[in-house]
Motif scaffolding. Structure first.
Motif: not given
Ligand SMILES: CCCCCCCC/C=C\CCCCCCCCCCCCC/C=C/C(=O)SCCNC(=O)CCNC(=O)[C@H](O)C(C)(C)COP(=O)(O)OP(=O)(O)OC[C@H]1O[C@@H](n2cnc3c(N)ncnc32)[C@H](O)[C@@H]1OP(=O)(O)O
Ligand code: FAD
Length: 664
Positions: A355, A585, A588, A591, A602, A605-606, A609-610, A612-613
């Motif tokens: 990251y 990114d 994120s 946000g 939401e 948004f989750n 984030q997921l 990005i992982y």
């Protein structure tokens, strides 16, 4: 220069990148890449010719002994640094046949990096601003004289604009150029202490001429800042009577450059030394104004565009160093084991490390590539202006170059610092190259227009567009067409695997549009009770936010568009993931803007984030090959940590042994 090998020879050469003595970890990384490196490098540099030219210029520099460094530059004091850079400059300009000297976006900066390194030096301003000023501001019939003299180094120049008391605010510069119609001369004068020129590169010791920005007075009237060609030193290089000049001392970086100060005492120059392509002073003192009031600032616009490419390449190089090092570095403590008992891992395997690295790598691609097309835009605009035909594109080019300059220099400086931290203690050593890179890059946040000041210029442009859209009669520049699109209530973004480029662009445009109009409404409300400038100041933090978001939207759109042009499917797949990582990114990080008013839910948004992982994991196996796709040689990189062969530790020891403290 002739091309001496075919693309297939080149392919062979790059296939043979992996050598026996290389660190086994880095070799394994290269072998595991999902794409063909040569194809990717051709995409990054747009064609195999550019790639081949990089190799030819490298071979040229490596084969010329005058470019060698007898002592490692990190161990020199300031005098020695200046001496080294000056010697290198001479060798560089004595061998200009090695490059296409008109190619300021690729060949000239590469040549300079290979010969001198990451430093502004005694000729940076000569090539970077003085020559462009002559090109942009001299009348066609006169250009050959000064241009040939400057190009042949008969004169060495700088760009002297900033003063002790004023830098950003050009209109308040205090140096005066008063026309004397009796002698047909301008009298250049420094009326106050704060009017002394301060900062111009190469001024302290090297330049014998300068393009000087001064307030023009003619027939008793003030006509605003104009440019003048001024000789500062005589043939023996001594300052001319009426000129006081010197070096301003050491700085955070760029210490091989003799940034200087300059004070004039009623110093006279001939009338023809005013740059008169756009505005003129006739022999009798009559003033002829330019076709556009800001044409006199043209050289700065050009250099801001050059800087964008130059700076992005610094971030690319920093990412190369950190990624390669992360592939050969193993964590040395017990909590470094991901699965207890299974031993140490490459630090590149930590998601937190990925990251730190991969979004920076992603950031380094879009702007560097799109700048080539911006280069053609600037050439087009310059041509239009030269023909005095079309000034319409000038505000758009000014807004775009100012905005990209501000956002990119900031992201590059922050990115380099993040990448330095990702290399732990070794990142703090100059051997890593990060300290020099940072010192070089962060200067770009200030010079050629302080970043906040540049963002506020973009905001002026956006507020003007918002006003036109609200009035129902917009005349929209291409970069601002989205501002007139209808509002969007909900975001479209979903899982990174399923959401389309159009979904991403839709969301970025919608959020930026909202931000622009919210700021516009706030400004107009404030203007009801305040003076215009007070109202502007009162909401200037929002104005900067809107400007930043506008530039980021531009960058996201361009990155995605550029990926679509990639012909090699395997390269396109990886680059597409990198482009999506770049966009996710940004979402994120921003946000707040995206979730405002429930635009992005939401759940969405989750998913971001997921995503990005998941994208970090997907790109991880290709990260070293992606770093290699920058095709940066060790000579250009100048980093012990980032060496292509990954043999970092013996090289660090060898480097440290050169310290003068170890000589006795
Ligand atoms: C030939 C041989 C070659 C061989 C080569 C081989 C060797 C290789 C060597 C080199 C290779 C090159 C490698 C390239 C590497 C690239 C790196 C280059 C490094 C160069 C080093 C640079 C060092 C630094 C130099 C400097 O810093 S010079 C000083 C810079 N100073 C500034 O930038 C000052 C900033 N301020 C301003 O620009 C202005 O004051 C302003 C903030 C824009 C405000 O303008 P102003 O008129 O004062 O006020 P306003 O009322 O706000 O504006 C009115 C209006 O005008 C519009 N405007 C303003 N500017 C422009 C513009 N430029 N164009 C168009 N319009 C403009 C503004 O928006 C307003 O419009 P509206 O009223 O409509 O809103
Ligand atoms: C490495 C380096 C090389 C340079 N080389 C040259 C060169 O060759 N030739 C040359 O002429 N100059 C050169 N400069 C000078 C450079 O161009 C100026 O420093 C730059 O334009 C900023 O001006 P300033 O220093 O006056 O900053 P200031 O304008 O004093 O900025 C200080 C603070 O005030 C804020 N501020 C200023 N105006 C406003 C505003 N209107 N609204 C909101 N905030 C504002 C800024 O955002 C900043 O936070 C160089 C500078 C550096 C660092």
């Amino acid at each position: 220069m002739e091309r001496d090998s075919s693309p297939s020879d080149q392919f062979h050469r790059y296939k043979n990148l992996i050598q026996n003595g290389d660190n086994p970890d880095i070799t394994k990384e290269r072998q595991g890449a999902s794409f063909n490196l040569y194809n990717m490098q051709c995409f990054v540099y747009e064609n195999d010719h550019k790639l081949q030219r990089r190799q030819e210029i490298l071979e040229f520099v490596e084969s010329h002994r005058e470019f060698d460094d007898p002592v490692h530059p990190h161990f020199l004091n300031r005098d020695e640094q200046i001496d080294r850079a000056t010697r290198k400059c001479l060798a560089m300009v004595d061998n200009l046949d090695a490059i296409d000297v008109t190619d300021y976006f690729d060949e000239a900066p590469l040549y300079q990096l290979l010969t001198i390194g990451r430093e502004l030096h005694c000729l940076s301003l000569h090539y970077g601003m003085f020559l462009p000023t002559i090109q942009v501001h001299t009348e066609k019939s006169l250009i050959l004289g000064p241009f040939q003299m400057a190009a042949s180094k008969a004169i060495l120049g700088t760009f002297a604009q900033t003063e002790l008391g004023h830098g950003s605010n050009l209109s308040k510069l205090e140096t005066t150029a008063t026309y004397d119609a009796t002698t047909k001369e301008f009298v250049i004068h420094t009326p106050t202490m704060s009017a002394g020129k301060w900062w111009p590169g190469g001024l302290g010791k090297s330049a014998n001429y300068a393009a000087v920005m001064a307030q023009l007075y003619t027939s008793g009237e003030s006509k605003g800042p104009h440019l003048f060609m001024v000789q500062l030193r005589d043939n023996a290089h001594a300052p001319l009577p009426g000129v006081t000049v010197g070096d301003i001392g050491p700085k955070l970086g760029n210490n091989a450059n003799d940034n200087g100060f300059l004070i004039f005492d009623h110093y006279r120059i001939p009338r023809r030394n005013m740059f008169m392509k756009y505005s003129k002073v006739e022999a009798d003192g009559t003033y002829i104004p330019p076709p556009h009031a800001k044409l006199g600032f043209g050289a700065m616009v050009l250099v801001r565009l050059l800087m964008i490419r130059d700076q992005t390449c610094q971030l690319g190089a920093a990412a190369v160093i950190a990624i390669r090092y992360s592939a050969v570095r193993h964590s040395a403590v017990r909590q470094g084991e991901i699965n207890e008992g299974e031993g140490e891992v490459q630090i590149l395997d930590y998601r937190t490390q990925q990251y730190r690295l991969l979004p920076q790598l992603a950031r380094s691609f879009p702007s560097s590539q799109r700048m080539r097309s911006r280069n053609s835009t600037s050439k087009y605009v310059t041509k239009q202006i030269n023909n005095n035909a079309n000034m319409e594109l000038l505000p758009e080019l000014h807004a775009l170059s100012s905005g990209l300059k501000a956002v990119i220099t900031w992201e590059v400086a922050q990115g380099i610092e993040q990448l330095r931290l990702s290399c732990g203690g070794h990142g703090y050593s100059r051997a890593s190259a990060f300290p020099d890179m940072y010192a070089y890059a962060v200067g770009g946040c200030t010079y050629e227009g302080e970043n906040i000041v540049m963002l506020l210029q973009v905001a002026r442009f956006l507020m003007m567009i918002a006003k036109e859209v609200r009035s129902g009669n917009p005349k929209l520049a291409e970069i601002a067409e989205y501002i007139a699109k209808p509002d969007a209530v909900t975001a479209r973004i979903s899982s990174w695997k399923t959401c389309s480029d159009e979904d991403i662009i839709h969301d970025f445009e919608a959020v930026t549009r909202k931000l622009i109009f919210a700021t516009f409404d706030r400004l107009t409300t404030l203007e009801r009770t305040m003076k215009k400038k007070e109202a502007w100041n009162a909401c200037s933090i929002d104005l900067c936010k809107a400007a930043r978001m506008h530039v980021k939207t531009y960058l996201v759109k361009n990155f995605l568009a550029r990926v679509r042009t990639c012909e090699d499917p395997a390269s396109r797949t990886v680059m597409h993931t990198l482009a999506k990582l770049y966009a996710f990114d940004l979402i994120s990080g921003g946000g707040g803007h995206f979730m405002k008013g429930g635009f992005l839910s939401e759940k969405q948004f989750n998913e971001v984030q997921l995503g990005i992982y998941e994208m970090l994991a997907a790109i991880r196996p290709d990260s070293v090959a992606l770093a290699d796709s920058w095709a940066i040689s060790d000579l250009e990189l100048r980093s012990v940590l980032g060496r292509r062969d990954g043999n970092v530790y013996p090289a660090l020891l060898e480097w440290a042994q050169q310290s003068p403290l170890n000589q006795n």
